[in-house]
Write an enzyme that holds these catalytic residues in place. Sequence first.
Site, mmCIF file in Angstrom:
data_model
loop_
_atom_site.group_PDB
_atom_site.id
_atom_site.type_symbol
_atom_site.label_atom_id
_atom_site.label_comp_id
_atom_site.label_asym_id
_atom_site.label_seq_id
_atom_site.Cartn_x
_atom_site.Cartn_y
_atom_site.Cartn_z
ATOM 1 N N LYS A 78 30.653 52.344 24.525
ATOM 2 C CA LYS A 78 30.964 50.926 24.306
ATOM 3 C C LYS A 78 31.985 50.867 23.189
ATOM 4 O O LYS A 78 32.014 51.730 22.312
ATOM 5 C CB LYS A 78 29.690 50.177 23.868
ATOM 6 C CG LYS A 78 29.772 48.691 24.094
ATOM 7 C CD LYS A 78 29.464 48.393 25.539
ATOM 8 C CE LYS A 78 29.284 46.942 25.818
ATOM 9 N NZ LYS A 78 28.818 46.726 27.207
ATOM 10 N N GLY A 178 19.213 30.487 36.059
ATOM 11 C CA GLY A 178 20.641 30.797 35.922
ATOM 12 C C GLY A 178 21.273 30.855 37.287
ATOM 13 O O GLY A 178 20.792 31.577 38.179
ATOM 14 N N GLY A 180 24.655 31.534 37.919
ATOM 15 C CA GLY A 180 26.009 32.065 37.750
ATOM 16 C C GLY A 180 26.224 33.229 38.700
ATOM 17 O O GLY A 180 25.636 33.292 39.782
ATOM 18 N N GLY A 183 22.643 35.160 39.357
ATOM 19 C CA GLY A 183 21.590 34.343 39.955
ATOM 20 C C GLY A 183 21.975 33.765 41.303
ATOM 21 O O GLY A 183 21.186 33.787 42.258
HETATM 22 P P1 NAD Z 1 27.272 33.612 34.282
HETATM 23 O O1 NAD Z 1 27.881 33.099 33.023
HETATM 24 O O2 NAD Z 1 28.077 33.721 35.505
HETATM 25 O O3 NAD Z 1 25.973 32.727 34.638
HETATM 26 C C1 NAD Z 1 24.980 32.425 33.719
HETATM 27 C C2 NAD Z 1 24.172 31.271 34.278
HETATM 28 O O4 NAD Z 1 23.052 31.027 33.417
HETATM 29 C C3 NAD Z 1 24.922 29.948 34.351
HETATM 30 O O5 NAD Z 1 24.567 29.271 35.535
HETATM 31 C C4 NAD Z 1 24.407 29.173 33.137
HETATM 32 O O6 NAD Z 1 24.509 27.767 33.301
HETATM 33 C C5 NAD Z 1 22.975 29.637 33.117
HETATM 34 N N1 NAD Z 1 22.258 29.477 31.850
HETATM 35 C C6 NAD Z 1 22.694 29.671 30.595
HETATM 36 N N2 NAD Z 1 21.701 29.399 29.717
HETATM 37 C C7 NAD Z 1 20.636 29.010 30.443
HETATM 38 C C8 NAD Z 1 19.318 28.611 30.116
HETATM 39 N N3 NAD Z 1 18.911 28.532 28.866
HETATM 40 N N4 NAD Z 1 18.475 28.308 31.140
HETATM 41 C C9 NAD Z 1 18.865 28.374 32.419
HETATM 42 N N5 NAD Z 1 20.115 28.758 32.790
HETATM 43 C C10 NAD Z 1 20.982 29.065 31.809
HETATM 44 O O7 NAD Z 1 26.639 35.021 33.863
HETATM 45 P P2 NAD Z 1 26.232 36.200 34.852
HETATM 46 O O8 NAD Z 1 27.388 37.092 35.032
HETATM 47 O O9 NAD Z 1 25.525 35.632 36.007
HETATM 48 O O10 NAD Z 1 25.206 36.999 33.935
HETATM 49 C C11 NAD Z 1 23.884 36.552 33.713
HETATM 50 C C12 NAD Z 1 23.137 37.599 32.889
HETATM 51 O O11 NAD Z 1 23.149 38.839 33.595
HETATM 52 C C13 NAD Z 1 23.742 37.911 31.533
HETATM 53 O O12 NAD Z 1 22.663 38.255 30.678
HETATM 54 C C14 NAD Z 1 24.590 39.143 31.780
HETATM 55 O O13 NAD Z 1 24.762 39.909 30.618
HETATM 56 C C15 NAD Z 1 23.715 39.858 32.780
HETATM 57 N N6 NAD Z 1 24.429 40.809 33.635
HETATM 58 C C16 NAD Z 1 25.486 40.413 34.389
HETATM 59 C C17 NAD Z 1 26.119 41.338 35.224
HETATM 60 C C18 NAD Z 1 27.269 40.930 36.116
HETATM 61 O O14 NAD Z 1 27.706 41.755 36.902
HETATM 62 N N7 NAD Z 1 27.760 39.710 36.052
HETATM 63 C C19 NAD Z 1 25.687 42.681 35.255
HETATM 64 C C20 NAD Z 1 24.578 43.055 34.484
HETATM 65 C C21 NAD Z 1 23.959 42.109 33.678
#
Ligand code: NAD
Length: 368
Positions: A78, A178, A180, A183
Site C-alpha cells: 500500500k 449500501g 453503491g 451493494g
Molecule cells: P460506494 O461509494 O459505491 O457505495 C457506498 C454506498 O453506501 C452508497 O450507496 C452510500 O450511500 C451508502 N452508505 C454510506 N453510508 C451509509 C450508511 N451509514 N448506511 C447505509 N448506507 C450508507 O462504495 P462501494 O465501492 O460500494 O464500497 C462499499 C464498501 O465496500 C467500502 O467499505 C469499500 O471499501 C468496500 N469495498 C469495495 C470494493 C469495490 O470493488 N468497490 C472492494 C472491496 C471492498
Amino acid sequence: MEIEIHNIGDNIGPEKIMLLRQPRVGLEAVVVVDNVACGPAIGGVRMAPDLTIDEIYRLSRAMTLKSAAAGLPHGGAKSGIINDPACSFEQKEILMRTFARMIRELTEYIPGPDMGTNEECMAWVKDETGRAIGLPRVLGGIPLDEIGATGFGVAITAEVAAPEAGISLKGSQLAVQGFGAVGRHAANFLVKQGAILVAVSDSRGAIQNHNGLDIDALIKHKKEGSPVHTFPGGQAIDREELVGIKCDIWIPAARPDALTENNIDQLKAKLVIHGANIPATETAEKLMHKKGILNIPDFIANAGGVICAAVEFRGGSESQVMKTIEEKIRINTLETLERSKRENLLPREAAVRMAYSRIKKAMTYRGT
Ligand code: NAD
C-alpha cells in the site's frame, strides 16, 4: 509524517518501508511492501492529508492476506501520498508522476487506485513506470465497479454459504446496507438467482418491501440520483432500522463497524456476508457466531476487486474476470467453512489461518 516504525511488523512483513520526499514539488509519500512471497504486491495508492505509516502498513497487511486468501500469485502493499486529494488537476498529475518516477525501480510493487486517486492517476503511473492496475479502458483497464466484480463475488459467497446457514437461496429474503458499487451489484446478482430483496439502505435512508423490491427499477431510480427511500415501490424506513429487518441474508456494503455490540441483538438474519471492509466489530462477530449467525469475512467475500486487478494485470478480459472470481471465491469460501468447522474457529479466524499458511508455504520457496 511521524516516523514510528519500531512496533510495526512480524515474521511475514513488512519487507520494505520507503519514505519518499521531493520538496521541489511538495511530494511526501510512504510505500509499504508487506510481503511478496506469492508474487509482486498489489496495493492502492491513497491520497489524503493525514496518513500515517502505521495505517499504510495495516492496509498493506490487509492486502497481503486478501491476495493470499484469494489464491492469487500476488503479495500485498500500500502507499500513501500526503496531500489534499481535492488539489488541482495539474498538481495531482505532478505529484503522481513524481511519485511514480521514484518507485520506478520498485518492481515488486504494482500500484492501483485507492481513496483520493483514480484511473487517470494510474494512467500517469503506468506511463512513468510501465506498470499499474485499475487503468482506463483504452489502456487495458477493466472497470470493476461498472461490471460489478466485487458485488458478483459477494453474491457467489452468499450462494456457497447459504446451505451451511440452512438457507435455500431461491426465495430467501435479502437485506443490503449500501446501494453503491458493491451493494447494488450484489443485490442484483442475488435477485437474478431467486433471492427476494426485502430492504435496502443508502446514506440518506432505507426502503423495505416484504414482497420484494423491483431491483431493475430501484437501480434506475438510484442512477437518476434519487435516494433509495424515495423509491415508490416500497415503504420508507429509518436508515438504522435495516439491522432489525426480518430477513435470511444481511449484506453490509457501506462502511466499517456497521454491526456492533450495540445493535447486534436486533439482527434477525441467519447469514451475514461482509461486502464492505470490516463492517462488524470483533465483538459483534463473536456475538453473531455465538447466536449461530454465519458470517463470511470481508477478505473472502469482497476479494472480487483484487481478483479483477490480477486478471487485468495479465491482460485478461472482462469475461475472464467473472470466471476467475467465481472459481476462486467458490473454492475459498468452501475452504473457509470447512476449516472453521474442522478447527472450531470463527470463519474469519479460519480464513486468516488459510491465508497465513499459504504465505508461509510460499516463503519457504524464497531465498533469504
Ligand atoms: P460506494 O461509494 O459505491 O457505495 C457506498 C454506498 O453506501 C452508497 O450507496 C452510500 O450511500 C451508502 N452508505 C454510506 N453510508 C451509509 C450508511 N451509514 N448506511 C447505509 N448506507 C450508507 O462504495 P462501494 O465501492 O460500494 O464500497 C462499499 C464498501 O465496500 C467500502 O467499505 C469499500 O471499501 C468496500 N469495498 C469495495 C470494493 C469495490 O470493488 N468497490 C472492494 C472491496 C471492498
